[in-house]
Design a protein around this motif. Structure first.
Motif, PDB file in Angstrom:
ATOM      1  N   SER A  94       0.889  -1.012   0.175  1.00 34.59           N
ATOM      2  CA  SER A  94       0.020   0.012   0.183  1.00 34.59           C
ATOM      3  C   SER A  94       0.538   1.066  -0.409  1.00 34.59           C
ATOM      4  O   SER A  94       1.933   1.665   1.199  1.00 34.59           O
ATOM      5  CB  SER A  94      -1.130   0.124   1.505  1.00 34.59           C
ATOM      6  OG  SER A  94      -1.533   1.087   1.161  1.00 34.59           O
ATOM      7  N   GLN A 129      -4.538  -5.527   0.427  1.00 33.23           N
ATOM      8  CA  GLN A 129      -4.444  -5.276   0.010  1.00 33.23           C
ATOM      9  C   GLN A 129      -4.833  -4.968  -1.216  1.00 33.23           C
ATOM     10  O   GLN A 129      -3.773  -3.474  -2.026  1.00 33.23           O
ATOM     11  CB  GLN A 129      -2.871  -4.262   0.549  1.00 33.23           C
ATOM     12  CG  GLN A 129      -2.455  -4.466   1.703  1.00 33.23           C
ATOM     13  CD  GLN A 129      -3.619  -3.114   2.831  1.00 33.23           C
ATOM     14  OE1 GLN A 129      -3.403  -2.360   2.311  1.00 33.23           O
ATOM     15  NE2 GLN A 129      -3.595  -2.957   3.758  1.00 33.23           N
ATOM     16  N   GLN A 183      -5.767  -1.481  -3.029  1.00 29.23           N
ATOM     17  CA  GLN A 183      -4.724  -0.300  -2.868  1.00 29.23           C
ATOM     18  C   GLN A 183      -3.732  -0.409  -3.958  1.00 29.23           C
ATOM     19  O   GLN A 183      -2.637  -1.854  -4.398  1.00 29.23           O
ATOM     20  CB  GLN A 183      -3.763  -0.458  -1.407  1.00 29.23           C
ATOM     21  CG  GLN A 183      -4.540  -0.961  -0.396  1.00 29.23           C
ATOM     22  CD  GLN A 183      -5.605   1.163  -0.143  1.00 29.23           C
ATOM     23  OE1 GLN A 183      -4.514   1.724   0.017  1.00 29.23           O
ATOM     24  NE2 GLN A 183      -6.905   1.022  -0.283  1.00 29.23           N
TER      25      GLN A 183
END
Length: 399
Positions: A153, A228, A231
């Protein structure tokens, strides 16, 4: 094709967006070729000098230690490579080095303490070297070792795991001791640093920040992680000067790794003792009880350790190359940034960011799986990055 470089004027960060393995390799080549990263390190060094407003005597140890160490490594690199780079690049670097002298002399009344740590290569002698060498434009060098870190991220704070929240940081000593109580054979006869590296291997929170000398490994870390997956990922550059990487047996690495066994209360009081001190180092005549405790902890590993510790060496992060005894470190071509003592997470992150280039590579979320498949095709995957049987099993189940 590499996407257009976008500069964020508010924090001076420069992201490069890539969407494939080939574009990533091209971006790495563009960023690390020539002296661009080197110039960034010098410019950031000058910026740190100009922005240092607190010059009270109690904090001179931090400024002087940080600046003198950085200046020495910068000039060491110049003296080694002045004759190996293109003439145009040489002139740019000489101008930057001259501005270092100017900034130091302008901002510090005791500038000689810093300047005496500079190499003998002055602006005049550098120009003479430039004149003496018949430098061709074809001569290119990589003037430093570059390390990389991938994060899944782009919004994560660049902090070691034990510093990511107050609760974890207050339990650093608990993690350090409890893992050894419960798995004693894994930690038998290890140094403080090797214990921290082993803890990192088992995902126990530590003050170590993982970096790698292989950018493709960093790319894998920027793309992995189902939690994630939505992201954007990020790959950061950690350019290091010649001589700035410490090895596992260095005194500075021992000082910082010896902080981990100390209680939160003891570490807090060490920082308070440093803040109140009118000196720049812990020495034989010191009566500070908590700094004495740190010294005794150091001596458990190295009984002949000299009773002198620069306060800057307790506070500043340190690049450390561990021994490749751990298969995970070896497979990942890993190293660490070992964090110094700080009870302010923003301050701790700023000190780490002093080691990071403003340039970084962004991996769009919708390209992560595609890039992971490309990396797998050249043998970089969960089974090779994490050589544990459980991780290999997870990888096999996905085939």
């Amino acid at each position: 094709m590499i996407s257009k470089v976008i500069t964020n004027e508010t924090n001076n960060e420069t992201p490069i967006i890539v969407d494939s393995l080939s574009n990533f390799i091209q971006a790495i080549s563009v960023v690390t070729k020539g002296t661009e990263l080197y110039k960034q390190v010098i410019e950031q060094f000058i910026q740190n000098i100009n922005s240092c407003s607190d010059k009270n005597k109690a904090w001179e140890y931090y400024t002087l230690t940080f600046l003198s160490n950085a200046s020495r490594s910068i000039f060491f690199t110049l003296s080694n490579f002045i004759g190996k780079i293109a003439q145009k690049q040489c002139k740019e670097l000489i101008d930057l080095h001259t501005s270092i002298h100017n900034a130091v002399e302008k901002n510090f009344s005791n500038a000689e303490i810093i300047l005496k740590n500079f190499s003998h290569i002055s602006s005049h002698s550098a120009e003479q070297l430039l004149f003496d060498y018949n430098i061709s434009e074809e001569k290119k060098i990589l003037p430093m070792q570059v390390y990389y870190r991938g994060e899944s991220s782009k919004n994560w704070k660049t902090l070691p795991s034990v510093m990511r929240d107050d609760q974890l940081f207050s339990r650093e000593s608990f993690f350090y001791h409890e893992i050894q109580v419960r798995s004693p054979k894994e930690f038998e006869h290890l140094t403080h640093l090797s214990k921290l590296a082993t803890m990192q291997h088992f995902n126990v929170p530590t003050r170590l920040l993982d970096i790698t000398s292989n950018p493709l490994n960093a790319l894998y870390f920027a793309c992995e992680g189902d939690d994630q997956i939505e992201q954007d990922g990020k790959v950061m550059f950690f350019p290091t000067m010649q001589g700035s990487m410490s090895y596992s047996d260095s005194d500075k690495a021992l000082v910082l790794s010896s902080l981990a066994p100390l209680s939160h209360y003891e570490k807090f009081n060490i920082e308070q003792e440093i803040r109140k001190s009118t000196k720049d180092a812990y020495t034989d005549d010191s009566t500070s009880p908590f700094l004495n405790k740190l010294f005794l902890e150091i001596c458990t590993e190295k009984p002949a350790f000299q009773r002198r510790i620069k306060f800057g060496d307790i506070l500043n992060p340190l690049f450390v190359q561990p021994n490749m005894t751990n298969p995970r470190i070896a497979n990942q071509q890993g190293a660490f940034l070992l964090s110094g003592l700080s009870f302010d997470r923003d301050e701790a992150e700023k000190r780490i960011k002093d080691f990071i280039s403003p340039i970084h590579i962004i991996i769009p979320a919708n390209r992560k799986n595609f890039i992971l498949k490309e990396l797998n095709s050249i043998g970089i995957n969960q089974a090779t990055i994490y050589p544990n049987i459980d991780k290999i099993a997870e990888y096999l189940k996905r085939l």
